[in-house]
Design a protein around this motif. Structure first.
Motif, mmCIF file in Angstrom:
data_model
loop_
_atom_site.group_PDB
_atom_site.id
_atom_site.type_symbol
_atom_site.label_atom_id
_atom_site.label_comp_id
_atom_site.label_asym_id
_atom_site.label_seq_id
_atom_site.Cartn_x
_atom_site.Cartn_y
_atom_site.Cartn_z
ATOM 1 N N GLU A 101 -32.117 44.326 29.971
ATOM 2 C CA GLU A 101 -32.230 43.031 29.367
ATOM 3 C C GLU A 101 -31.048 42.762 28.913
ATOM 4 O O GLU A 101 -30.700 41.430 28.282
ATOM 5 N N GLN A 102 -29.672 43.321 29.310
ATOM 6 C CA GLN A 102 -28.854 42.390 29.088
ATOM 7 C C GLN A 102 -28.291 41.411 29.806
ATOM 8 O O GLN A 102 -27.722 39.842 29.265
ATOM 9 N N PHE A 103 -28.753 41.218 30.923
ATOM 10 C CA PHE A 103 -29.021 39.869 32.103
ATOM 11 C C PHE A 103 -29.374 39.100 31.180
ATOM 12 O O PHE A 103 -29.039 38.300 31.378
ATOM 13 N N VAL A 104 -30.578 39.431 31.469
ATOM 14 C CA VAL A 104 -31.341 38.473 30.315
ATOM 15 C C VAL A 104 -31.280 37.324 29.053
ATOM 16 O O VAL A 104 -31.193 36.077 29.342
ATOM 17 N N ILE A 105 -30.467 38.758 28.665
ATOM 18 C CA ILE A 105 -29.678 37.870 27.610
ATOM 19 C C ILE A 105 -28.600 36.795 27.794
ATOM 20 O O ILE A 105 -28.354 35.432 27.879
ATOM 21 N N GLU A 106 -28.031 37.156 29.128
ATOM 22 C CA GLU A 106 -26.775 36.091 29.734
ATOM 23 C C GLU A 106 -27.435 35.045 30.255
ATOM 24 O O GLU A 106 -26.279 34.180 30.178
ATOM 25 N N MET A 107 -28.409 35.103 31.045
ATOM 26 C CA MET A 107 -29.485 34.549 31.394
ATOM 27 C C MET A 107 -28.953 33.491 30.713
ATOM 28 O O MET A 107 -29.009 32.206 30.941
ATOM 29 N N ARG A 108 -29.615 33.678 29.300
ATOM 30 C CA ARG A 108 -30.229 32.628 28.591
ATOM 31 C C ARG A 108 -28.756 31.712 28.352
ATOM 32 O O ARG A 108 -29.116 31.367 27.875
ATOM 33 N N LYS A 109 -27.874 31.939 27.498
ATOM 34 C CA LYS A 109 -26.839 32.292 26.907
ATOM 35 C C LYS A 109 -26.506 30.698 27.900
ATOM 36 O O LYS A 109 -26.110 30.028 27.849
ATOM 37 N N GLY A 167 -33.765 40.866 36.498
ATOM 38 C CA GLY A 167 -33.609 40.449 35.191
ATOM 39 C C GLY A 167 -34.313 38.385 35.326
ATOM 40 O O GLY A 167 -34.913 38.023 34.655
ATOM 41 N N VAL A 168 -33.831 38.300 36.662
ATOM 42 C CA VAL A 168 -34.249 36.885 37.403
ATOM 43 C C VAL A 168 -36.665 36.512 36.750
ATOM 44 O O VAL A 168 -36.794 35.906 36.378
ATOM 45 N N LEU A 169 -36.475 37.702 37.781
ATOM 46 C CA LEU A 169 -38.604 37.972 37.381
ATOM 47 C C LEU A 169 -38.946 38.331 36.099
ATOM 48 O O LEU A 169 -39.358 37.306 35.913
#
Ligand code: BGC
Length: 455
Positions: free
Chosen positions: A35-43, A385-387
């Motif tokens: 979950e945190q990884f997806v948030i950081e990707m977005r940032k 996270g990427v998926l």
């Protein structure tokens, strides 16, 4: 996983379990990390300077496999420097001639000019040995430079920071293409750097040459990182044409340098403190081959100090930082001999522990297993996270992976798949295919040089 070693007292077994337990990553924790990884990707897609850099690679459009021509490629950033000549034949076929050169520890931390001159000399001798470079036309070259480069075009960018034990002076904030091109010029080598390529991007392109449906390129070797195709409409920080797809070099090894969700143990902290990039690349440090041996060594020394392992005595070799290689862990993990003699050999003959009991070897094996298992489980999070971010859950995905850990570490792929299934569910997991893309980045860099030199 509970370890119970015969010949150890219950108290000693409990102490071993305390160490091993520290490397346990529950399903819940895996989900939180994702979950945190997806948030950081977005940032990273939204603005410059985020923890996960999410760097547009300037490689847009998919490979068809019909690309043709002869190009050179360089690959710097793993154990060796590779110089290659790649002949793209079309139909997804190619031939490759390559030569490996050892980059000395001295060059890795000396002036950047020396490293560039060394690379130029290697290219020069490769050209001479293969009877190339006589034409007046410059040879086009794809430069795989496997460090975080903030790219400004297909062959321009600046080095953000060094990773993986490299620390040359006079390079951070500079353009590695310009520095190497300058060495070529000074040495009258008629080569033009047409593209600078991250190894994950090269791996993705190389695999896509034969399998155009490939969606991600991942390196799990000395270092760790991934790239994938992104719709540029989703990239707020991108000021160029939005109506295209582009490969993003994630630089996801930098994830969680704030230490929010990664389960850092005391052994990770000690390794991190002694590394040359403290508090950086923390995700990479839990997954990549360069670091796993050192984390294991720290955990073993803890058990030595508790007088549970090796009768409380270490050796000069085991006391030395970075002396316990991840390759030893692989050998120990596959050791199925009844007296764990292969493990005994590494401990006694390589690490110079005077003598070991079976219980010692069993403890070492349990610790190696715990560190290796954690690496594979944590590695699953970035794929999940990427998926998730690309809405590809439940769709067929081919993920091209290169690197010694993925290729050689026992059960790495199986453990990563298991963790992925815990995060995204078995049905979605079953649609994801991991494929080994051995030495893909040279081929990938040549393909990208070809695309770049056409423009
Ligand atoms: C670098 C990445 C690279 C990865 C794998 C990391 O240390 O930052 O650019 O892709 O290693 O080689």
């Amino acid at each position: 996983m509970v370890v119970s070693i015969p010949n150890l007292t219950p108290v000693q077994n409990a102490s071993v379990n305390t160490v091993v337990e520290r490397f346990n990553v529950s399903t819940d924790r895996l989900k939180k990390i994702t979950e945190q990884f997806v948030i950081e990707m977005r940032k990273g897609l939204d603005h410059q300077g985020a923890t996960i850099a999410m760097i547009p690679s300037f490689v847009s459009g998919r490979c068809t496999g019909e690309e043709k021509g002869t190009f050179m490629a360089l690959d710097l950033g793993g154990t060796n420097l590779r110089v290659c000549q790649v002949n793209l034949l079309g139909g997804g076929e190619h031939t490759i001639r390559q030569q490996k050169y050892v980059v000395s520890e001295e060059l890795k931390v000396g002036p950047m000019r020396n490293l560039c001159d060394f690379i130029a000399d290697c290219v020069d001798s490769f050209l001479t040995e293969n009877g190339l470079g006589d034409s007046n036309e410059p040879i086009q070259l794809g430069y795989t430079f496997s460090f975080p480069i903030l790219q400004t075009s297909i062959n321009r960018g600046v080095l953000k920071q060094w990773t993986k034990g490299f620390n040359c002076t006079g390079a951070v904030g500079k353009d590695p293409t310009i520095l190497l091109q300058d060495s070529f010029r000074r040495k009258n080598i008629n080569v033009n750097i047409a593209a600078i390529v991250n190894d994950t991007v090269g791996t993705l392109m190389a695999y896509a040459y034969k399998h155009p449906n490939t969606t991600m390129g991942v390196i799990m070797g000395t270092g760790f990182n991934a790239s994938y195709y992104e719709d540029m409409n989703n990239v707020k920080k991108w000021t160029g044409d939005k109506n295209q797809e582009m490969v993003i070099n994630m630089e996801c090894g930098a994830f969680d340098c704030e230490r929010r969700v990664l389960p850092m143990t005391v052994y990770d902290n000690k390794m991190d403190r002694e590394s040359i990039n403290v508090h950086q690349q923390l995700h990479e440090k839990m997954v990549a081959g360069m670091y796993l041996g050192e984390i294991t060594r720290n955990a073993l020394l803890d058990l030595v100090d508790q007088q549970i392992l090796f009768g409380g005595d270490s050796s000069k070799e085991l006391n030395k930082n970075w002396s316990f290689e991840t390759a030893y862990m692989s050998t120990i993990e596959v050791d199925e001999t009844s007296d764990l003699s292969d493990t005994g050999h590494i401990l006694e003959s390589v690490m110079n522990i005077p003598s070991t009991t079976l219980a010692d070897r069993q403890i070492v094996k349990a610790v190696c297993h715990a560190v290796g298992l954690r690496a594979a489980r944590i590695a699953a999070c970035h794929i999940a996270g990427v998926l998730t971010h690309t809405n590809k859950l439940g769709e067929e995905s081919i993920i091209a992976i290169d690197g010694s850990l993925f290729e050689f570490y026992p059960n790495f792929e199986k453990n990563m798949s298991q963790a992925l299934s815990e995060i995204i569910g078995e049905e979605s997991r079953s649609k994801v295919k991991f494929d080994l893309a051995r030495d893909g980045s040279g081929l990938g860099a040549a393909i990208i040089a070809m695309i770049a030199s056409k423009h």
